[in-house]
Motif scaffolding. Sequence first.
Motif, PDB file in Angstrom:
ATOM      1  N   THR A 274     -24.877  54.588  -0.648  1.00  8.01           N
ATOM      2  CA  THR A 274     -24.635  53.152  -0.592  1.00  8.01           C
ATOM      3  C   THR A 274     -23.270  52.825  -1.190  1.00  8.01           C
ATOM      4  O   THR A 274     -22.628  53.674  -1.820  1.00  8.01           O
ATOM      5  N   LYS A 275     -22.869  51.588  -1.008  1.00  8.61           N
ATOM      6  CA  LYS A 275     -21.631  51.104  -1.652  1.00  8.61           C
ATOM      7  C   LYS A 275     -21.731  51.284  -3.159  1.00  8.61           C
ATOM      8  O   LYS A 275     -20.770  51.724  -3.804  1.00  8.61           O
ATOM      9  N   GLU A 276     -22.904  50.980  -3.719  1.00  9.81           N
ATOM     10  CA  GLU A 276     -23.088  51.054  -5.171  1.00  9.81           C
ATOM     11  C   GLU A 276     -22.959  52.503  -5.669  1.00  9.81           C
ATOM     12  O   GLU A 276     -22.351  52.754  -6.720  1.00  9.81           O
ATOM     13  N   TRP A 277     -23.525  53.448  -4.932  1.00 13.34           N
ATOM     14  CA  TRP A 277     -23.418  54.863  -5.303  1.00 13.34           C
ATOM     15  C   TRP A 277     -21.951  55.312  -5.281  1.00 13.34           C
ATOM     16  O   TRP A 277     -21.484  55.982  -6.197  1.00 13.34           O
ATOM     17  N   TYR A 278     -21.264  54.919  -4.235  1.00 12.52           N
ATOM     18  CA  TYR A 278     -19.857  55.314  -4.099  1.00 12.52           C
ATOM     19  C   TYR A 278     -19.042  54.783  -5.276  1.00 12.52           C
ATOM     20  O   TYR A 278     -18.291  55.536  -5.912  1.00 12.52           O
ATOM     21  N   LEU A 279     -19.196  53.507  -5.582  1.00 14.67           N
ATOM     22  CA  LEU A 279     -18.436  52.916  -6.683  1.00 14.67           C
ATOM     23  C   LEU A 279     -18.842  53.515  -8.031  1.00 14.67           C
ATOM     24  O   LEU A 279     -18.020  53.652  -8.940  1.00 14.67           O
ATOM     25  N   ASN A 280     -20.122  53.884  -8.169  1.00 15.04           N
ATOM     26  CA  ASN A 280     -20.590  54.542  -9.389  1.00 15.04           C
ATOM     27  C   ASN A 280     -19.893  55.884  -9.579  1.00 15.04           C
ATOM     28  O   ASN A 280     -19.480  56.242 -10.684  1.00 15.04           O
ATOM     29  N   ARG A 281     -19.738  56.651  -8.491  1.00 17.51           N
ATOM     30  CA  ARG A 281     -19.078  57.957  -8.566  1.00 17.51           C
ATOM     31  C   ARG A 281     -17.581  57.804  -8.873  1.00 17.51           C
ATOM     32  O   ARG A 281     -17.012  58.599  -9.618  1.00 17.51           O
ATOM     33  N   VAL A 282     -16.968  56.779  -8.307  1.00 17.51           N
ATOM     34  CA  VAL A 282     -15.554  56.508  -8.603  1.00 17.51           C
ATOM     35  C   VAL A 282     -15.397  56.140 -10.080  1.00 17.51           C
ATOM     36  O   VAL A 282     -14.478  56.622 -10.756  1.00 17.51           O
ATOM     37  N   ALA A 283     -16.291  55.315 -10.575  1.00 22.93           N
ATOM     38  CA  ALA A 283     -16.224  54.894 -11.985  1.00 22.93           C
ATOM     39  C   ALA A 283     -16.389  56.099 -12.908  1.00 22.93           C
ATOM     40  O   ALA A 283     -15.668  56.232 -13.912  1.00 22.93           O
ATOM     41  N   LYS A 284     -17.330  56.974 -12.587  1.00 19.30           N
ATOM     42  CA  LYS A 284     -17.544  58.185 -13.388  1.00 19.30           C
ATOM     43  C   LYS A 284     -16.290  59.061 -13.363  1.00 19.30           C
ATOM     44  O   LYS A 284     -15.838  59.566 -14.398  1.00 19.30           O
ATOM     45  N   LEU A 285     -15.717  59.201 -12.178  1.00 15.62           N
ATOM     46  CA  LEU A 285     -14.519  60.023 -12.007  1.00 15.62           C
ATOM     47  C   LEU A 285     -13.350  59.473 -12.824  1.00 15.62           C
ATOM     48  O   LEU A 285     -12.665  60.214 -13.541  1.00 15.62           O
ATOM     49  N   LYS A 286     -13.136  58.172 -12.738  1.00 16.31           N
ATOM     50  CA  LYS A 286     -12.015  57.565 -13.459  1.00 16.31           C
ATOM     51  C   LYS A 286     -12.237  57.568 -14.968  1.00 16.31           C
ATOM     52  O   LYS A 286     -11.270  57.589 -15.737  1.00 16.31           O
ATOM     53  N   SER A 287     -13.501  57.571 -15.400  1.00 12.99           N
ATOM     54  CA  SER A 287     -13.769  57.653 -16.833  1.00 12.99           C
ATOM     55  C   SER A 287     -13.414  59.037 -17.374  1.00 12.99           C
ATOM     56  O   SER A 287     -13.022  59.185 -18.533  1.00 12.99           O
ATOM     57  N   LEU A 288     -13.543  60.053 -16.510  1.00 11.84           N
ATOM     58  CA  LEU A 288     -13.216  61.420 -16.895  1.00 11.84           C
ATOM     59  C   LEU A 288     -11.739  61.739 -16.708  1.00 11.84           C
ATOM     60  O   LEU A 288     -11.146  62.479 -17.496  1.00 11.84           O
ATOM     61  N   VAL A 289     -11.143  61.197 -15.617  1.00 13.99           N
ATOM     62  CA  VAL A 289      -9.737  61.455 -15.289  1.00 13.99           C
ATOM     63  C   VAL A 289      -9.077  60.120 -14.933  1.00 13.99           C
ATOM     64  O   VAL A 289      -9.010  59.742 -13.755  1.00 13.99           O
ATOM     65  N   PRO A 290      -8.601  59.370 -15.923  1.00 14.39           N
ATOM     66  CA  PRO A 290      -8.048  58.035 -15.647  1.00 14.39           C
ATOM     67  C   PRO A 290      -6.888  58.036 -14.649  1.00 14.39           C
ATOM     68  O   PRO A 290      -6.705  57.067 -13.912  1.00 14.39           O
ATOM     69  N   HIS A 291      -6.097  59.131 -14.591  1.00 14.80           N
ATOM     70  CA  HIS A 291      -4.931  59.168 -13.709  1.00 14.80           C
ATOM     71  C   HIS A 291      -5.232  59.803 -12.353  1.00 14.80           C
ATOM     72  O   HIS A 291      -4.317  60.093 -11.592  1.00 14.80           O
ATOM     73  N   VAL A 292      -6.497  60.005 -12.019  1.00 14.18           N
ATOM     74  CA  VAL A 292      -6.878  60.701 -10.786  1.00 14.18           C
ATOM     75  C   VAL A 292      -6.320  59.999  -9.540  1.00 14.18           C
ATOM     76  O   VAL A 292      -6.241  58.773  -9.470  1.00 14.18           O
TER      77      VAL A 292
END
Length: 435
Positions: A274-292
């Motif tokens: 879903t849109k929510e899952w996708y945005l959740n994964r992006v948020a997790k990714l950016k929390s781990l690698v802010p400059h990704v």
Amino acid sequence: MKLYIETLGCAMNMRDSEHMIAELKTKEGYTLTEDAKEADLILINTCSVREKPERKLFSEIGQFALIKKPHAKIGICGCTASHMGEEIIKKAPSVNFVLGARNISKISEVIHRDKAVEVGVDYDDSTYVFDTAGNIGIKALLNISIGCDKRCAYCIVPHTRGKEISIPLDLILSEAEKLAQNGVKELMLLGQNVNNYGVRFSSNHKMINFAGLLREISKIEGIKRIRFTSPHPLHMDDEFLEEFASNPKICKCIHMPLQSGSSKILKSMRRGYTKEWYLNRVAKLKSLVPHVGIGTDIIVAFPGESEEDFAHTMDVLESVQFDTMYSFIYSPRPHTESYQWGKESIVSKEVASKRLAILQDKHKTILRDKAKKEIGHLHEVLIENIKHGEDSFSEGRSDTGKLIKIPQEVLKIGDIVNVQISQNEGGSLIGRCIK
């Protein structure tokens, strides 16, 4: 004997072409030529994702048939070859053989069988060891799986490349070692859904997932960078994202195909998230690698897409701020689920074109704004291109995927240097080496 090859489509097709070139060089003695008129063998490695691929294919066959030497052979390979098969030879008698995307290991065999058609998608060459061409360079493609088990409603790939099978770990590591010994510093791992690696092997094999594969490849001395394409958002679990973030050899640049920002359309597409899952994964990714650096694919005007659905896509674009975006108007493909849907669900060309323009214009604005913010930032760059002379420069990509030019500096191809961004010209980044 000279070989001319035209490669259309994705990185997977590029790798397939490399395999065929290497096989024909080592087993049949062919050398490459860039002039089809002097070739003894002409290969067209086709793509079914392109718009009107069949019409363009037969046009190209006709052009090659007019200019080729009398004895030269024409072979049609790849995804369009897979789903059309012998129909290609019936429509174009000048074609000598047809070789599907799942059968490329048979290339040195079919060139000797006139009118051969090898297109079975159940053929398994996941354990076949391809020959290797000569000089490779500092970057190389490496398959980790073949085929696709997904059933996205718009996609023909499962029909042309068959079910998903992972390539055994020992073969991957052996090939990666060989590439490293030949001077390769950056590997691009290929698969239709790379982060689904390890779900199925065609022979007995110890269990390993994509995160485990990344750990094993990163142990190879000489390999400095690892990239991969394309991961599927559905399989972006925490283990994968944490390995991506913590492994220093993995470039901090990732392609996350969105396709649509609307959960309703994503369900219709059979994407599995879903849109929510996708945005959740992006948020997790950016929390781990802010400059990704994040790239994506978006299909505009998929059947049934409303203005509200399109607004959801624009919302995701605004939220994620993608660094790269491949965007297209939906184009129906034979052998796909959506191809069978009624005309009432089709979005008009006028509306589709308008939506695509809005999407692309917004993305251009995002890129301009992001480029301005890059001034002063430091990037690790792998030098891929140099120019000598009055306007000398070196050029390469950062580990986040940004192309960066370094004026008045002639470095060595393969150097990895720290570069500070000093200016941007229309979104192009320019910097200087920091010793």
